[in-house]
Design an enzyme around this catalytic site. Structure first.
Site, short mmCIF file in Angstrom:
data_model
loop_
_atom_site.label_atom_id
_atom_site.label_comp_id
_atom_site.label_asym_id
_atom_site.label_seq_id
_atom_site.Cartn_x
_atom_site.Cartn_y
_atom_site.Cartn_z
N GLU A 18 63.05 46.34 73.98
CA GLU A 18 61.89 46.87 74.71
C GLU A 18 60.66 46.20 74.10
O GLU A 18 60.44 46.29 72.89
CB GLU A 18 61.86 48.39 74.60
N CYS A 46 52.41 50.76 73.69
CA CYS A 46 52.91 49.70 74.57
C CYS A 46 52.55 50.01 76.01
O CYS A 46 52.40 49.12 76.83
CB CYS A 46 54.41 49.56 74.41
P1 NAP Z 1 56.83 43.07 66.15
O1 NAP Z 1 55.89 42.27 65.35
O2 NAP Z 1 57.64 42.38 67.16
O3 NAP Z 1 57.75 43.85 65.12
C1 NAP Z 1 58.73 44.76 65.54
C2 NAP Z 1 59.84 44.79 64.53
O4 NAP Z 1 60.49 43.53 64.52
C3 NAP Z 1 59.34 45.02 63.10
O5 NAP Z 1 60.24 45.85 62.44
C4 NAP Z 1 59.35 43.61 62.54
O6 NAP Z 1 59.45 43.57 61.14
C5 NAP Z 1 60.60 43.06 63.18
N1 NAP Z 1 60.73 41.62 63.15
C6 NAP Z 1 59.79 40.66 62.99
N2 NAP Z 1 60.35 39.43 63.03
C7 NAP Z 1 61.69 39.60 63.21
C8 NAP Z 1 62.79 38.73 63.34
N3 NAP Z 1 62.68 37.41 63.30
N4 NAP Z 1 64.02 39.28 63.52
C9 NAP Z 1 64.19 40.62 63.59
N5 NAP Z 1 63.17 41.48 63.46
C10 NAP Z 1 61.93 41.00 63.29
O7 NAP Z 1 56.06 44.24 66.94
P2 NAP Z 1 55.08 45.33 66.35
O8 NAP Z 1 53.79 44.68 66.00
O9 NAP Z 1 55.76 46.14 65.32
O10 NAP Z 1 54.89 46.28 67.59
C11 NAP Z 1 53.95 46.04 68.59
C12 NAP Z 1 54.63 45.46 69.82
O11 NAP Z 1 55.67 46.33 70.22
C13 NAP Z 1 53.73 45.33 71.02
O12 NAP Z 1 53.99 44.12 71.67
C14 NAP Z 1 54.13 46.52 71.88
O13 NAP Z 1 53.85 46.34 73.25
C15 NAP Z 1 55.59 46.59 71.61
N6 NAP Z 1 56.14 47.92 71.88
C16 NAP Z 1 56.91 48.07 72.98
C17 NAP Z 1 57.44 49.31 73.29
C18 NAP Z 1 58.28 49.50 74.52
O14 NAP Z 1 58.90 50.54 74.66
N7 NAP Z 1 58.33 48.53 75.42
C19 NAP Z 1 57.18 50.39 72.45
C20 NAP Z 1 56.40 50.20 71.31
C21 NAP Z 1 55.89 48.95 71.03
P3 NAP Z 1 58.18 43.27 60.21
O15 NAP Z 1 57.28 44.44 60.38
O16 NAP Z 1 58.76 43.15 58.86
O17 NAP Z 1 57.57 41.99 60.73
#
Ligand code: NAP
Length: 516
Positions: free
Chosen positions: A284, A318
């Protein structure tokens, strides 16, 4: 309607009694600041030298030091989860559900304490933190009840053979949640895995690892066996690929950005040596959510809905609205009203700890990214409110309203994930729909209109996972508005539902010839 399900009710912090309780909880949390937190692998608490420093975005105070998992320990955690799967997958559903019910009870018991940690680590205000806790409770309860339903199997055409179809768990999940709903999204992902008989390793966001640790403590107390849940914080860039690619990883449940979600999908598709299945990926991801306001709309109501969708939790949901597509004949009136709403929020701005409407954004990188988009917006349109920011104390940006934004502008097309609203002028409902659908995303959307024809058209043509009319596009409630995005917003997993659980189950068809 799921029998026996009732949505949890948020605390009312205008009541003195509730305010006192959360203030008491803050005292407990204050006393814990600066502590260190271990990994949890097979029930064993493992301290590592390398630490993630958890920082409060409101004032940059250090909240704690969390052990960072190496690739080697992550592999061990997956192997441990795989061992635990052998027994947990055979544990009767009723027993798994009992553990989830205990988890829900413990969450309620520790409610103020969990809310306080969430406020400090993610920068939410009290109401938002407790809203999240309610969402988590709803996930626990809905997954428990839905799993009991699924456990009844599937109705089949009766024959002379003895046939049945049963849902069975699939294996070890790599759970990768975001920081913006550090309790509810993470808790929903973990509880759905466990109640469906799977085991997992959870790599929390590096911004909110303590909230996740507190949840792991609840899992332990709730009686989930050691090894069924494993806590492996670590930078996504360090251990992300390896947990996704591990041959024993059976599914990946991810919520976060499009960039990381796409990377996970790509890496999960590669077959590792010894791997016996195609991995399932639930991803997601981001959004660029639009609200359409047509000429017949109640403009005051629309402005209030847009401002709330754009600015609550600093635009870091999000589902947040970041584009208002407004018909030209009501454009100026709408802008004026939105500015009034933004001014009210700004007046109530402050640190999350003070329960003000607007708090900080999550970290320095988010602050830098959002402020740079504000500068891009200054060039691309006209800032009529906000546009100011400071990271002196914490990471604060004022709610920012930008008008006269061309539909092709970057701020009208790229996810900003902060309190920045681009208002685009449209000449027709056709044009509004075309712009609404013209990004690669498809998460949420809303239409403010009193014109039946427009409402009916949008129901069909506005292509998003969660569509609303004459209300804001945020605040989805479990089993009232099942949540999940289309296109690059995700795999449309629709959290909280029975369908969601089937992502983590196989359907086994069993037939015995009774004549032999
Ligand atoms: P993110 O930067 O993509 O990080 C999400 C998770 O992925 C974190 O635990 C991060 O760890 C991890 N991660 C980073 N690089 C990775 C890799 N190469 N392999 C596996 N995992 C990895 O997103 P965020 O900043 O936490 O969240 C904001 C985003 O989430 C926004 O784009 C928002 O729209 C989206 N979101 C979507 C929903 C939905 O239901 N559609 C809900 C909530 C949020 P680290 O923190 O250690 O980098």
């Amino acid at each position: 309607m799921l029998k026996g399900f009732k949505n949890a009710v948020e605390l009312d912090f205008s009541l003195e009694e509730n305010r006192k309780k959360i203030e008491e909880a803050f005292k407990l949390v204050d006393a814990e600041k600066g502590k260190t937190y271990p990994l949890i692998i097979g029930g064993e608490k493992i301290e590592t030298e390398k630490k993630i420093v958890s920082i409060s975005p409101a004032d940059k105070e250090v909240l704690g030091y969390v052990s960072s998992c190496s690739e080697e320990l992550a592999n061990k955690a997956i192997e441990t989860a795989n061992e635990a799967f052998k027994e947990w997958s055979l544990t009767p559903v009723e027993e798994r559900v009992r553990c989830v019910r205990r988890l829900a009870a413990l969450t309620i018991e520790n409610r103020y304490y969990l809310d306080a940690w969430n406020v400090l680590e993610s920068g939410k205000n009290w109401g938002e933190a407790d809203g999240e806790l309610c969402e988590a409770l709803d996930f626990f309860n809905s997954y428990a009840l839905n799993m009991l339903e699924l456990d009844k199997g599937m109705d089949l055409v009766p024959t002379e053979e003895d046939t049945k179809c049963v849902y069975i768990p699939i294996g070890v999940g790599a759970i990768v949640p975001p920081w913006n709903f550090p309790f509810s999204i993470m808790g929903g992902m973990c509880s759905s895995a466990l109640v469906s008989g799977n085991t997992f390793v959870c790599k929390p966001s590096s911004d909110t690892p303590i909230v996740c640790y507190k949840f792991m403590e609840l899992l332990e107390k709730a009686g989930f066996p050691a090894g069924t849940f494993n806590y492996i914080p670590g930078a996504g860039s360090d251990i992300g690929d390896s947990i996704v690619e591990h041959p024993l990883t059976r599914f990946i449940n991810f919520t976060g950005s499009k960039a990381v979600g796409c990377r996970i999908n790509e890496h999960a598709a590669k077959i590792s040596k010894g791997q016996k299945w195609l991995k399932r990926v639930v991803a997601e991801m981001g959004g660029k959510n639009a609200i359409i306001v047509d000429s017949s709309a109640d403009i005051k109501k629309a402005a209030a809905g847009v401002a709330s969708s754009a600015f609550t939790f600093q635009g870091q949901k999000c589902s947040a609205c970041s584009r208002a597509l407004v018909m030209s004949d009501v454009y100026d009136e709408f802008v004026e009203e939105v500015v009034k709403c933004a001014a009210e929020l700004k007046a109530d701005q402050g640190a999350g700890r003070d329960n003000k409407a607007m708090g900080p954004v999550v970290n320095q990188a988010a602050f830098d990214k959002i402020s740079s988009y504000i500068e891009i917006g200054r060039e691309e349109g006209n800032i009529v409110f906000g546009g100011t920011y400071s990271d002196e104390v914490g990471y604060y940006l004022d709610p920012t309203v930008i008008r006269d934004v061309p539909k092709t502008a970057r701020i009208a097309n790229e996810e900003i994930f902060g309190p920045v609203l681009a208002i685009v002028k449209v000449e027709s409902f056709d044009e509004a729909l075309e712009i609404a659908n013209n990004t690669e995303y498809g998460l949420t959307g809303s239409v403010y209109s009193e014109t039946r024809k427009n409402i009916q058209r949008a129901k069909i043509e506005f292509n998003v996972g969660n569509l609303y009319f004459n209300r804001k596009c945020t605040a989805a409630v479990v089993l009232q508005h099942p949540f999940g995005g289309f296109n690059m917003s995700g795999t449309d997993a629709k959290s909280g539902t029975k369908d969601y659980l089937t992502n983590f189950l196989n359907l086994k068809s069993i037939t015995e010839d009774l004549n032999s």
